[in-house]
Motif scaffolding. Sequence first.
Motif, PDB file in Angstrom:
ATOM      1  N   ASP A  94      30.928  49.070  38.777  1.00 12.84           N
ATOM      2  CA  ASP A  94      30.228  48.027  39.189  1.00 12.84           C
ATOM      3  C   ASP A  94      30.718  47.150  40.229  1.00 12.84           C
ATOM      4  O   ASP A  94      31.609  46.484  40.005  1.00 12.84           O
ATOM      5  CB  ASP A  94      29.737  47.231  37.743  1.00 12.84           C
ATOM      6  N   ARG A  97      30.530  43.364  40.397  1.00 11.46           N
ATOM      7  CA  ARG A  97      31.469  42.666  39.256  1.00 11.46           C
ATOM      8  C   ARG A  97      32.748  42.924  39.654  1.00 11.46           C
ATOM      9  O   ARG A  97      33.616  41.725  39.823  1.00 11.46           O
ATOM     10  CB  ARG A  97      31.095  43.114  37.927  1.00 11.46           C
ATOM     11  N   PHE A  98      33.251  43.734  40.410  1.00  9.59           N
ATOM     12  CA  PHE A  98      34.356  43.967  40.790  1.00  9.59           C
ATOM     13  C   PHE A  98      34.786  43.178  41.904  1.00  9.59           C
ATOM     14  O   PHE A  98      35.958  42.648  41.992  1.00  9.59           O
ATOM     15  CB  PHE A  98      34.665  45.560  41.330  1.00  9.59           C
ATOM     16  N   LYS A  99      33.963  43.175  42.953  1.00  4.61           N
ATOM     17  CA  LYS A  99      34.109  42.158  44.067  1.00  4.61           C
ATOM     18  C   LYS A  99      34.242  40.763  43.453  1.00  4.61           C
ATOM     19  O   LYS A  99      35.042  39.919  44.111  1.00  4.61           O
ATOM     20  CB  LYS A  99      33.128  42.168  45.053  1.00  4.61           C
ATOM     21  N   HIS A 100      33.415  40.369  42.537  1.00 13.01           N
ATOM     22  CA  HIS A 100      33.791  38.947  41.744  1.00 13.01           C
ATOM     23  C   HIS A 100      34.584  38.681  41.328  1.00 13.01           C
ATOM     24  O   HIS A 100      35.550  37.504  41.387  1.00 13.01           O
ATOM     25  CB  HIS A 100      32.327  38.558  40.973  1.00 13.01           C
ATOM     26  N   ASP A 101      35.391  39.737  40.282  1.00 14.60           N
ATOM     27  CA  ASP A 101      36.515  39.374  39.821  1.00 14.60           C
ATOM     28  C   ASP A 101      37.771  39.486  40.575  1.00 14.60           C
ATOM     29  O   ASP A 101      38.618  38.777  40.330  1.00 14.60           O
ATOM     30  CB  ASP A 101      36.450  40.612  38.459  1.00 14.60           C
ATOM     31  N   PHE A 102      37.967  40.262  41.483  1.00 17.91           N
ATOM     32  CA  PHE A 102      39.213  40.469  42.530  1.00 17.91           C
ATOM     33  C   PHE A 102      38.715  40.309  43.823  1.00 17.91           C
ATOM     34  O   PHE A 102      39.893  40.315  44.432  1.00 17.91           O
ATOM     35  CB  PHE A 102      39.343  42.108  42.182  1.00 17.91           C
TER      36      PHE A 102
END
Length: 106
Positions: A94, A97-102
């Motif tokens: 995803d 979501r990955f860009k949002h988390d990291f």
Amino acid sequence: VIALAELVANHIIAKPTPVLLFVRIIRIVRIVRVIRMIRFLAELKLMIYSIFSTLRSLFWSLVLMAMVMYLCSVCLTQAATQHILEIEGTPSFDAVRFKHDFGSVS
């Protein structure tokens, strides 16, 4: 202050008195205390010299640690980027979501 009191006492009273003797004893005690402190100053000087002589080694140790940390971070970033590129097309990935988390490296 004590030396001034002794001079005044010498001019007022020509012969030594117990007060004048007491003042002289206090001056001698102060001189002995200063002489005893000189012994400790030599040790303090040695300690300060030792600290300053180790600063060069400390500097190069910190430079080496910074280089190791930098190299490890570059390798970790490269490995993480490679892993992301490998799993990017899979259905379980995803990207939002990955860009949002990291975040991103760029």
